[in-house]
Design a protein around this motif. Structure first.
Motif, PDB file in Angstrom:
ATOM      1  N   ASN A   1      -4.563  -0.539   9.181  1.00 22.12           N
ATOM      2  CA  ASN A   1      -4.520  -0.777   7.742  1.00 22.12           C
ATOM      3  C   ASN A   1      -3.829   0.328   6.956  1.00 22.12           C
ATOM      4  O   ASN A   1      -3.480   0.125   5.787  1.00 22.12           O
ATOM      5  CB  ASN A   1      -5.951  -0.956   7.221  1.00 22.12           C
ATOM      6  N   VAL A   2      -3.671   1.481   7.561  1.00 21.94           N
ATOM      7  CA  VAL A   2      -3.032   2.625   6.913  1.00 21.94           C
ATOM      8  C   VAL A   2      -2.112   3.310   7.928  1.00 21.94           C
ATOM      9  O   VAL A   2      -2.282   3.124   9.136  1.00 21.94           O
ATOM     10  CB  VAL A   2      -4.091   3.640   6.385  1.00 21.94           C
ATOM     11  N   PRO A   3      -1.160   4.099   7.449  1.00 24.27           N
ATOM     12  CA  PRO A   3      -0.177   4.703   8.369  1.00 24.27           C
ATOM     13  C   PRO A   3      -0.737   5.913   9.105  1.00 24.27           C
ATOM     14  O   PRO A   3      -0.323   7.046   8.881  1.00 24.27           O
ATOM     15  CB  PRO A   3       0.982   5.080   7.434  1.00 24.27           C
ATOM     16  N   ASP A   4      -1.660   5.654  10.002  1.00 24.73           N
ATOM     17  CA  ASP A   4      -2.363   6.725  10.714  1.00 24.73           C
ATOM     18  C   ASP A   4      -2.030   6.683  12.205  1.00 24.73           C
ATOM     19  O   ASP A   4      -1.032   6.091  12.613  1.00 24.73           O
ATOM     20  CB  ASP A   4      -3.871   6.600  10.459  1.00 24.73           C
ATOM     21  N   GLY A   5      -2.859   7.340  12.992  1.00 23.38           N
ATOM     22  CA  GLY A   5      -2.610   7.404  14.421  1.00 23.38           C
ATOM     23  C   GLY A   5      -2.567   6.034  15.073  1.00 23.38           C
ATOM     24  O   GLY A   5      -1.658   5.722  15.841  1.00 23.38           O
ATOM     25  N   GLN A   6      -3.570   5.204  14.758  1.00 18.28           N
ATOM     26  CA  GLN A   6      -3.585   3.853  15.336  1.00 18.28           C
ATOM     27  C   GLN A   6      -2.305   3.096  14.991  1.00 18.28           C
ATOM     28  O   GLN A   6      -1.722   2.418  15.847  1.00 18.28           O
ATOM     29  CB  GLN A   6      -4.804   3.093  14.816  1.00 18.28           C
TER      30      GLN A   6
ATOM     31  N   GLU B   1      -1.456  -3.752   8.729  1.00 17.10           N
ATOM     32  CA  GLU B   1      -2.492  -4.797   8.657  1.00 17.10           C
ATOM     33  C   GLU B   1      -1.997  -6.149   9.178  1.00 17.10           C
ATOM     34  O   GLU B   1      -2.117  -7.169   8.487  1.00 17.10           O
ATOM     35  CB  GLU B   1      -3.016  -4.955   7.215  1.00 17.10           C
TER      36      GLU B   1
ATOM     37  N   TRP C   1       0.872  -1.181   0.000  1.00 20.31           N
ATOM     38  CA  TRP C   1       0.000   0.000   0.000  1.00 20.31           C
ATOM     39  C   TRP C   1       0.898   1.216   0.000  1.00 20.31           C
ATOM     40  O   TRP C   1       1.860   1.271   0.768  1.00 20.31           O
ATOM     41  CB  TRP C   1      -0.885  -0.012   1.245  1.00 20.31           C
TER      42      TRP C   1
END
Lengths: 519, 519
Positions: free
Chosen positions: B355-360, B388, B136
């Motif tokens: 699933n994406v390079p965010d805060g979580q 992921e 991704w």
């Protein structure tokens, strides 16, 4: 989002009775007082602790601290300190004798006595973001000056989340209220929207006295009851380097004389208002804190005091403050060692320099929150909602931070690493053997409901399920929770008579003109 | 972005000579072997360590582990273990005697001997993400099957970042190359794009032998030189519960007999293929690892072995794996205690479920990376680039993680908390006194260049400056760096003769049909 919120909309569950209202929106951990069971991380050897102590004592003895408060100067003079103009030098014997009078543990009791907080020991408590002048949320998509409505929304989050133990300063400064009466409106909001431990800014006599009066009214307390134990606290900063201003010391003296709690948090950015070396910045911070605590102990021996740290550094190229850095972590841990050396409870913070609730925001905040854990911090200020070095409050960031705070709470539960025979689970392992899985075993069935941390914001679905449900990034999910929580929010119960008395007080003080704004 | 990249485009600086190429894009920390100076966080009391040890030993003695490898079964029988069909039971005396033969520290030497890695002791090493089938990035904006080009880009990041010490498995599985020859093409890419420590998948005789041969060629090594010390390693997983498959054990035996290093990492998700209790999952993981290590030590005493952990848990409602949770952190710390008990170096991971390079993604990854630090981990797999639950590799996440890895490296530098007289800075504090600032002092001038951590991705500007430069969130900034780094990338030097020999080897083996794909 439909699937996503459906997953969260389990009603009941582990949410405590104290927050049954609105609890259906998310399944959060119950109200609890976390106990920090980890051995602190201690970068300093004993001689390092001594070196910083010696540095702090020499600063107080040889350089001195300016107190821009005549009352404080008079008290120091009376105590035998060397006062020249507004500069005060004090011997280490005096400092250590006074600091020794401060309790190592105490409690603060808010209007809802179920929310009483033990400060010190191994207790680890979290407070909301305090004092940003600006606000940002995903819907606005920009930074704006704070308003009362935004402040109220953030207070709702403060009340809603069980992992937030105390209310700090205004979660955002509502600049749409005139400064003369701002404290009256916000304290009314704080006292009605939340029932958690309450804070007063030390910004002039009128504000401090008003807040104390309102806390008394909200708690239905006589003056005697109010003074019998801490019911609230203030937090002050020094004006580094080595200066305490008038109103902060004034406010503290007023609180100390009425038995309330005081947090002294020098704001020492290494390279700017403190030495470029972290040990130097910590030594200066310790000196600035201890001299104020000594003053309060001289005036009112046994006053509950907390030593705070806000030692970080600036970017030496731009002068911008840096937060959640390796230097921040180590200075927080060092301050923890010093706080234990002096026998004082400690405050640190959840901080970041990031401007939006993105990846940087969370690694900086995680660094600072884990440093709080590792340092043995007792009160974690700004634990939820802070952005841009404290200039912005954000509801999405608030909610994201609460997930991390819940991690820390869960992490501290010894059940996770218990090693009884049941935990080692030999029989279950034997039952499953070399094939199959543990889903269906009795051992699993007996324990699955509470076995693992349950997030309310993290999305653990695989990519395809997550994408199918809208593909929302963390901040987007947090924004939706923010809207739901504030829309469904119900205030904690308050007797009509008390609410009316608070309203009357606010009206009367507004008629009187509120507080002067020339501070 | 113009301002933002301008700020980063300082040439030279602290980037080491080994990575002078391309170093102008960012100012990163030099290549170094971090030393973990913190006392590990140890949730288990001594009796807890004993309880898990006892559990692991009873699993090996009473339940046994299936080895689907006839050669291993014969060896265990020869060693006096109880072998029934493919089930092996072994006494604790045998296990402990064999495990005792494994070295507690060793080195792995890649073709660039300046990149030699010490494994064990207090050394803390980071590797790239390994083995996701999918990719991704922000430009694609979706999850796609991995390709050779993407794999090459991620290998460029692996080489570029000094904080990445070793190359793990394929940073993304290039499914556009036929499986029979995939290992040849990717190993060629790995060996030419990077000069760091190399890994072989244990996926059948041909692949393992080919990789060993290519590592020999790349290093210009005779068979004797190759066998004289570890030049590479493999990592295997058990097939939990309590099973080792054919090819992984086969590959390890081939490496062990030629003196190469082995990492054994059971993949025990509590509640699924391991007990729902973390101590049970750890005990099972330890048992699965130790029996394999015992085998390798019996075959080749002194084989360098690392005990790995991949103990996390599943979401009991959905079955989805969870990563970077409180349970994950504590089980990693527990495994660290067990690794020290057995005298084995340890591997853990940088992981998240996001699933994406965010805060979580960043709070889960931060949790897992700091747990690696706290556990005394020596090799941190997947330290950069994982999303992921390991199904996605992302270049933005890779670069974001490298910022956190640099934090950890900087955090471990004792200079931050040194307390010499220079560090306490009494004279500088006296010079500045109660007014002014420290910017201009000689003490600051002498130290400012290296005083503080310098980020390459964090944006410390205030909101207005950040917004004026485009208002990019972390992942966007990381994406631009990704494009710049890969565009400017220059391969590390390799002699033409060696490059030609590698090409010839790949061509010959392709002509021979590569490796069977019926595994």
């Amino acid at each position: 989002m439909a699937e996503s919120s459906g997953r969260r909309r389990r009603s009941g569950g582990r949410a405590g009775a104290a927050t049954r209202r609105g609890a259906a929106i998310i399944e959060q951990m119950p109200w609890q007082i976390p106990v920090n069971i980890d051995r602190p991380t201690e970068p300093l050897p004993p001689e390092g602790v001594q070196a910083i102590h010696e540095g702090a004592m020499r600063i107080l003895e040889d350089i001195g601290v300016v107190f821009l408060n005549p009352e404080a100067l008079a008290i120091f003079k009376q105590a035998g300190c060397r006062v020249e103009g507004d500069l005060v030098r004090m011997d280490r014997d005096f400092v250590m004798e006074m600091v020794g009078k401060a309790p190592s543990t105490f409690t603060i009791t808010p209007r809802n006595t179920d929310r009483t907080l033990p400060i010190g020991g191994n207790h680890l408590l979290f407070g909301n973001v305090s004092s940003p002048p600006s606000y940002w949320d995903l819907e606005l998509g920009k930074k704006v000056s704070g308003t009362r409505a935004q402040c109220q929304d953030l207070l709702k989050l403060t009340q809603y989340f069980n992992c937030i133990h105390f209310a700090g300063g205004y979660p955002v400064e509502p600049v749409d209220i005139h400064a003369s009466v701002r404290h009256l409106d916000v304290l009314y909001d704080k006292l009605t929207i939340t029932d958690k431990v309450m804070h007063a800014y030390s910004l002039g006599k009128e504000r401090v006295e008003d807040v104390m009066e309102m806390v008394k009214i909200a708690g239905g307390l006589s003056e005697e009851e109010f003074q019998a134990k801490p019911r609230m606290y203030t937090n002050i900063n020094s004006t580094s380097p080595l200066k305490h201003d008038y109103p902060m010391i004034d406010g503290c003296l007023r609180l100390a004389r009425r038995g309330q709690a005081i947090v002294v948090t020098p704001f020492t950015l290494a390279g700017a208002m403190a030495p470029v070396t972290m040990a130097g910045a910590v030594a200066q911070s310790i000196a600035e804190a201890l001299c104020a605590i000594a003053l309060f102990q001289y005036v009112a021996p046994g006053t509950p005091c907390v030593i705070g740290t806000f030692t970080s550094n600036v970017d030496m190229k731009s002068g911008a403050p840096a937060f959640g850095t390796p230097e921040y972590m180590r200075s927080t841990q060092m301050t923890g060692q010093m706080a234990r050396f002096y026998g004082l409870p400690m405050r640190s913070s959840g901080v970041c320099a990031a401007n939006v609730p993105d990846g940087q925001a969370m690694w900086e905040t995680s660094n600072s929150l884990w440093a709080a854990v590792q340092s043995g911090t007792h009160m974690v200020y700004h634990a939820a909602g802070w952005l841009e070095g404290g200039l912005i409050a954000s509801p999405e960031k608030f909610i994201m931070d609460c997930e991390v705070l819940q991690h820390i709470q869960r992490y501290m539960q010894p059940a996770i690493f218990a090693t009884t025979a049941d935990d080692i689970a030999f029989d279950a392992i034997k039952e499953v053997g070399n094939d199959g899985h543990f889903f269906g075993t009795q051992h699993t069935q007996d324990r699955y409901a509470d076995a693992f941390y349950q997030p309310f914001l993290s999305d653990w679905r695989n990519y395809e399920a997550w994408e199918g449900a809208g593909g929302e990034w963390t901040a987007q999910r947090a924004h939706k929770l923010f809207k739901q929580i504030t829309a469904d929010f119900e205030e904690p119960p308050m007797e009509d008579a008390i609410r009316g008395a608070l309203q009357d007080f606010v009206a009367r003080r507004k008629e009187e003109g509120g507080a002067p704004t020339d501070f």
